[in-house]
Every structure is written in C-alpha cells, then in structure tokens.
Enzyme design. Structure first.
Site, PDB file in Angstrom:
ATOM      1  N   GLY A   1      53.679  44.827  39.719  1.00  0.00           N
ATOM      2  CA  GLY A   1      53.338  43.407  39.590  1.00  0.00           C
ATOM      3  C   GLY A   1      52.088  42.967  40.315  1.00  0.00           C
TER       4      GLY A   1
ATOM      5  N   GLU B   1      55.613  50.458  42.404  1.00  0.00           N
ATOM      6  CA  GLU B   1      55.270  50.966  41.069  1.00  0.00           C
ATOM      7  C   GLU B   1      54.128  50.201  40.430  1.00  0.00           C
ATOM      8  OE1 GLU B   1      59.733  52.176  39.533  1.00  0.00           O
ATOM      9  OE2 GLU B   1      58.911  50.217  39.104  1.00  0.00           O
TER      10      GLU B   1
ATOM     11  N   GLY C   1      51.143  49.315  38.056  1.00  0.00           N
ATOM     12  CA  GLY C   1      50.624  49.769  36.764  1.00  0.00           C
ATOM     13  C   GLY C   1      49.261  49.129  36.561  1.00  0.00           C
ATOM     14  N   ARG C   2      49.311  47.838  36.234  1.00  0.00           N
ATOM     15  CA  ARG C   2      48.092  47.080  35.933  1.00  0.00           C
ATOM     16  C   ARG C   2      47.006  47.234  36.999  1.00  0.00           C
ATOM     17  NH1 ARG C   2      48.165  42.268  33.152  1.00  0.00           N
ATOM     18  NH2 ARG C   2      50.375  42.067  33.626  1.00  0.00           N
TER      19      ARG C   2
ATOM     20  N   CYS D   1      43.863  39.445  10.097  1.00  0.00           N
ATOM     21  CA  CYS D   1      44.210  38.300   9.262  1.00  0.00           C
ATOM     22  C   CYS D   1      45.251  37.443   9.940  1.00  0.00           C
ATOM     23  CB  CYS D   1      44.710  38.777   7.910  1.00  0.00           C
ATOM     24  SG  CYS D   1      43.387  39.552   7.025  1.00  0.00           S
ATOM     25  N   GLU D   2      44.814  36.687  10.909  1.00  0.00           N
ATOM     26  CA  GLU D   2      45.710  35.888  11.742  1.00  0.00           C
ATOM     27  C   GLU D   2      44.806  34.914  12.490  1.00  0.00           C
ATOM     28  OE1 GLU D   2      49.181  37.154  12.412  1.00  0.00           O
ATOM     29  OE2 GLU D   2      49.437  35.260  13.471  1.00  0.00           O
TER      30      GLU D   2
ATOM     31  N   TYR E   1      47.618  47.538  29.539  1.00  0.00           N
ATOM     32  CA  TYR E   1      48.320  46.919  28.421  1.00  0.00           C
ATOM     33  C   TYR E   1      47.392  46.561  27.254  1.00  0.00           C
ATOM     34  CZ  TYR E   1      51.721  46.667  32.175  1.00  0.00           C
ATOM     35  OH  TYR E   1      52.550  46.995  33.217  1.00  0.00           O
TER      36      TYR E   1
HETATM   37  N1  LLP Z   1      57.928  48.708  37.188  1.00  0.00           N
HETATM   38  C1  LLP Z   1      58.683  48.138  36.239  1.00  0.00           C
HETATM   39  C2  LLP Z   1      60.121  48.387  36.229  1.00  0.00           C
HETATM   40  C3  LLP Z   1      58.111  47.342  35.265  1.00  0.00           C
HETATM   41  O1  LLP Z   1      58.867  46.787  34.336  1.00  0.00           O
HETATM   42  C4  LLP Z   1      56.699  47.137  35.266  1.00  0.00           C
HETATM   43  C5  LLP Z   1      56.064  46.316  34.249  1.00  0.00           C
HETATM   44  C6  LLP Z   1      55.950  47.750  36.279  1.00  0.00           C
HETATM   45  C7  LLP Z   1      56.590  48.529  37.229  1.00  0.00           C
HETATM   46  C8  LLP Z   1      54.446  47.625  36.365  1.00  0.00           C
HETATM   47  O2  LLP Z   1      54.030  46.320  36.528  1.00  0.00           O
HETATM   48  P1  LLP Z   1      52.465  45.996  36.757  1.00  0.00           P
HETATM   49  O3  LLP Z   1      52.087  46.570  38.100  1.00  0.00           O
HETATM   50  O4  LLP Z   1      51.708  46.619  35.668  1.00  0.00           O
HETATM   51  O5  LLP Z   1      52.393  44.510  36.729  1.00  0.00           O
HETATM   52  N2  LLP Z   1      52.677  43.588  28.861  1.00  0.00           N
HETATM   53  C9  LLP Z   1      52.528  42.672  29.974  1.00  0.00           C
HETATM   54  C10 LLP Z   1      53.014  43.253  31.261  1.00  0.00           C
HETATM   55  C11 LLP Z   1      54.451  43.689  31.187  1.00  0.00           C
HETATM   56  C12 LLP Z   1      54.901  44.368  32.448  1.00  0.00           C
HETATM   57  C13 LLP Z   1      56.220  45.002  32.236  1.00  0.00           C
HETATM   58  N3  LLP Z   1      56.705  45.726  33.327  1.00  0.00           N
HETATM   59  C14 LLP Z   1      51.059  42.269  30.054  1.00  0.00           C
HETATM   60  O6  LLP Z   1      50.257  42.746  29.257  1.00  0.00           O
HETATM   61  O7  LLP Z   1      50.700  41.442  30.896  1.00  0.00           O
END
Ligand code: LLP
Length: 420
Positions: free
Chosen positions: A233, A275, A277-278, A345-346, A374
C-alpha cells in the site's frame, strides 16, 4: 533530448514500436535496495516481499530474486511465471480469496513456502490436499482499518471479500487449530492489507497496534503466531497532487512501532513482513505512445494516441491521474491544455483529462509517466489491441523483456470450422 536511463526515447520507439512500456531498471533496483536497507530492525527479523500483481513477468521476478526479497503471487498464472524462473519457491507467498483446488495443488507441488489463507473454506481445501508436505500458513485478517484511498482499492472494510473479520475471533482460532492439528501445516502468523496508495503513516501505526493486540490474543488462546505481515500500500508519485511518504520514513515508523508493541506484548513476535508492489515499480515505468490524429472541439484539444485503456485502465477505473511529456520537446513553451485520449471504442478511454503541453503534432512520441504498476498487469485485449512490448533500460542499454504480441498470437487459440 528526452532519455530514459541513457537511451533516447525516440530510439526506443523506433526500435521496439509503440505503445511501449519502458522500465528504468536502475530505478527499480534502487527501490528494491532502499526497501531492503530500510526495513531492518535490531530486534525483529524482517522480510520484504514484492507484490507481483503490480507487475509480474520473468525478468521482474529475477530482479526481485537478486535482492533476496520474497514474492507475493495471487493466481496460478503469477505462480506459474515465478516457477519458470530461478526464484526459490520457499520464498513465495500465495495470496488470494478464491484459490482454486487446482491452484492449491500446483502450489503444493511447486514447493510454495507460505499460503496466506483467506477464509475457512480455503483452509478446509488445503487440509484436504496437504498429505505429507510441510507448509507455512498466515491467516489473512481484516482489521477494519480504512486507508484513505479510492474506495475501489480499499480492501479492509467490514464487508470486504478479503480475509477473516476481526469480529469472528472464534472462527479464526478454530481455523488455526484445525490447520495446526494436521501436523504438517504451521500457522506462523497473521496478515493484513489495508489498501493501496496510502499517504498516511498513521494508518500503518494503527494497523501495527491492532495486529500486535490480536497476535497477543491468539497466543493467549494457544495459537502461537510469531510473524506479522502488514501487506503493501505504500504510495507512489504520479502527479503534483501526490505526497508519498519516503520509503525510509514509512519503514522506520512501522518498525519502531512494531518494536514498541512487541515489548508491550511480551516479545511474542519474531518476524515482520511487508509487501510493497506499486512503490517498487510504478515510478520506474513509462508508456510511450505515438500521436495520431488531433481534434479540436468547442472546449477541448484532443491528442489521440495509439493505445489507451487497453494498456492503462487506471484512469477509467479509478480516475487515476498521470503526468506526461512530449519527447524531445520538454523545454518548449506550453501551447494549450490537451486531453489525451486512447483509440478504444469507449468515451471513457481518456488517459489524461487535461495537461498543458507544447504544440503537439502527429508522429510525436508522448510519454506517460509512472505507469509501471498495474499498467501491464491490468492490460486487456479490448478492441483486440495486442499487448505492447516491455523493455528494461539500464546504463544506456535497452533489453526487451516481453515481446509485443502479434495478431497471430492473439488469434492462435481460436478454432475455426474447416471450410469445404
Ligand atoms: N499485498 C496484498 C495482499 C495486496 O492485496 C496488495 C494489493 C499488495 C500487497 C500490494 O499493494 P501495493 O503496494 O501495490 O499498493 N489495481 C489497483 C491496486 C490494487 C491493489 C490490490 N492489492 C490500482 O491500480 O491502483
């Protein structure tokens, strides 16, 4: 001249075509290093796990491996990709609210180290399949904390589809006991993920406190959990509206709070995991588009590009904002505010609602920034647009890590009646 990690943007577009996802490999390496350096404590063991849903491909997983991080996967597809690399499966964490029996089998056979169990039925399925394999388990808890982000990406409200609600403590303890009783499944800890693109450090402080309090309750009830996974997050910078907390600072806040809480709660916890990601991949990625037609309406100057919601659904889905520039023209004066629209087309296929740019011409390369998370992972074939290629750039060199899909790839699985 516009460059990404020492390679001219125009050259990338000419060599690999557009739309093109370009990742600055050094920037990703820097983020991985910063996370692993900053998430350190003298008292607690720590682990950084890359949430591969943000961007999962073999080259990325190999990069994560180099930094000794764990890997979060949420599907058979993400898992399969990881198992095709040299990544040690013992360091894989398998998430998801509806892992199918086949996916569970695949993970057990593949030697996945940890299952993050989302609900009672999943626990029962794992028990059914486990046999003699030893495996670790975390229980995903929904701590009821809402981080301040777009509602679609907040996952911890009371009716969330994810995790065990903290209101059902009996279910949680009962599930943990059943798993432990197997003798081969070890319930190591609890997990929570409270949302994405979080700018408020306090949300993590609250989370840490709640998780420690609950871990203590579980220990008192004879469920000896010793690890806490706080999910991801962490925010990234997309536009001037965003104020992400620096990685060092958020890691420091989390770990100091963990250390305090652990002391208060009798030192029950030995390892803390996060964890991201982004925050590892978002800012390293850009998407290159070729400008096609331009159109002026009474209130708008449209720039049409050769991709759109098929390679970046985030503006349409979350009203996400992006910044962009025209390659090699970054220093030219602003001509007007443009609306950048895709070719799908949207009507909602707008990548940027309004952005000041120099006068844009057909054939210009428009670079949309911060598309590393993402973007590729949420790409679709809408309007049958093929997936763009992905290129990693480092020290003046570019390497293609995912080829551009061809029309042949896209139709390869389609069956056709023999024509007589
Ligand atoms: N761990 C779990 C269990 C998660 O569900 C997620 C993201 C993460 C870690 C990684 O979160 P991050 O560090 O990336 O914020 N598609 C959406 C984001 C969905 C995130 C879902 N879970 C977007 O494009 O903003």
């Amino acid at each position: 001249m516009s460059e990404i990690s020492g390679v001219r943007v125009r050259e990338l577009a000419e060599q690999f075509g557009t739309p093109l996802y370009v990742y600055d490999e050094s920037a990703m390496r820097k983020q991985l290093q910063t996370f692993t350096d900053s998430f350190q404590s003298n008292v607690l063991d720590t682990r950084v796990i890359y949430a591969s849903k943000a961007f999962n491909c073999k080259a990325m997983i190999e990069l994560v491996r180099e930094y000794g991080c764990g890997l979060d996967v949420v599907s058979g597809g993400e898992l399969y990709t990881a198992l095709k690399t040299d990544f040690n499966p013992a360091h894989i964490y398998f998430h998801g609210n509806n892992k199918t029996p086949t996916e569970i089998r695949m993970a057990l056979d593949g030697g996945v180290g940890t299952f993050v169990i989302d609900n009672e039925m999943e626990a029962a399925e794992l028990l059914k399949q486990i046999k003699n394999t030893e495996t670790d388990v975390f229980l995903r808890i929904n701590p009821g904390i809402e981080a301040h982000t777009h509602q679609y990406i907040v996952t911890a409200h009371v009716d969330s589809k994810f995790g065990f609600s903290l209101l059902e403590k009996d279910v949680i303890t009962e599930t943990a006991r059943k798993l432990q009783a197997s003798g081969t499944i070890h319930v190591r800890g609890i997990h929570a993920h409270i949302g994405s693109q979080i700018f408020d450090k306090q949300a993590y402080v609250e989370l840490v406190r709640k998780m420690f309090a609950f871990a203590k309750e579980l220990n008192d009830l004879n469920v000896p959990v010793s690890e806490i996974n706080l999910g991801g997050g962490f925010g990234a910078y997309y536009t001037a509206e965003d104020h992400p907390v620096p990685v060092q600072e958020v890691c420091e806040t989390i770990l100091r709070t963990c250390e305090e809480e652990n002391e208060k709660n009798g030192g029950i916890i030995r390892r803390i995991l996060i964890e991201p990601g982004r925050s590892i991949v978002a800012e390293a990625g850009s998407t290159l588009y070729t400008v096609g037609y331009l159109k002026k309406t009474p209130n708008k100057h449209y720039v049409f590009v050769d991709g759109g919601m098929s390679d970046n659904i985030r503006p349409a889905l979350y009203q996400a904002k992006y910044d962009a520039y025209v390659a090699d023209r970054e220093n030219e004066p602003v001509f007007t505010d443009y609306t950048v629209a895709g070719k799908c087309c949207e009507s909602g296929d707008i990548l940027i609602e309004s952005i000041p740019l120099p006068e844009v011409h057909t054939g210009d390369i428009l670079v949309v920034k911060t598309t590393g998370a993402y973007g590729y992972s949420m790409a679709s074939h809408y309007n049958k647009l093929p997936f763009p290629a992905v290129v990693f750039v480092k020290d003046g060199k570019a390497r293609e890590v995912i080829e551009r899909e061809s029309y042949e790839h896209m139709t390869a699985l389609e069956k056709q009646e023999e024509r007589s």
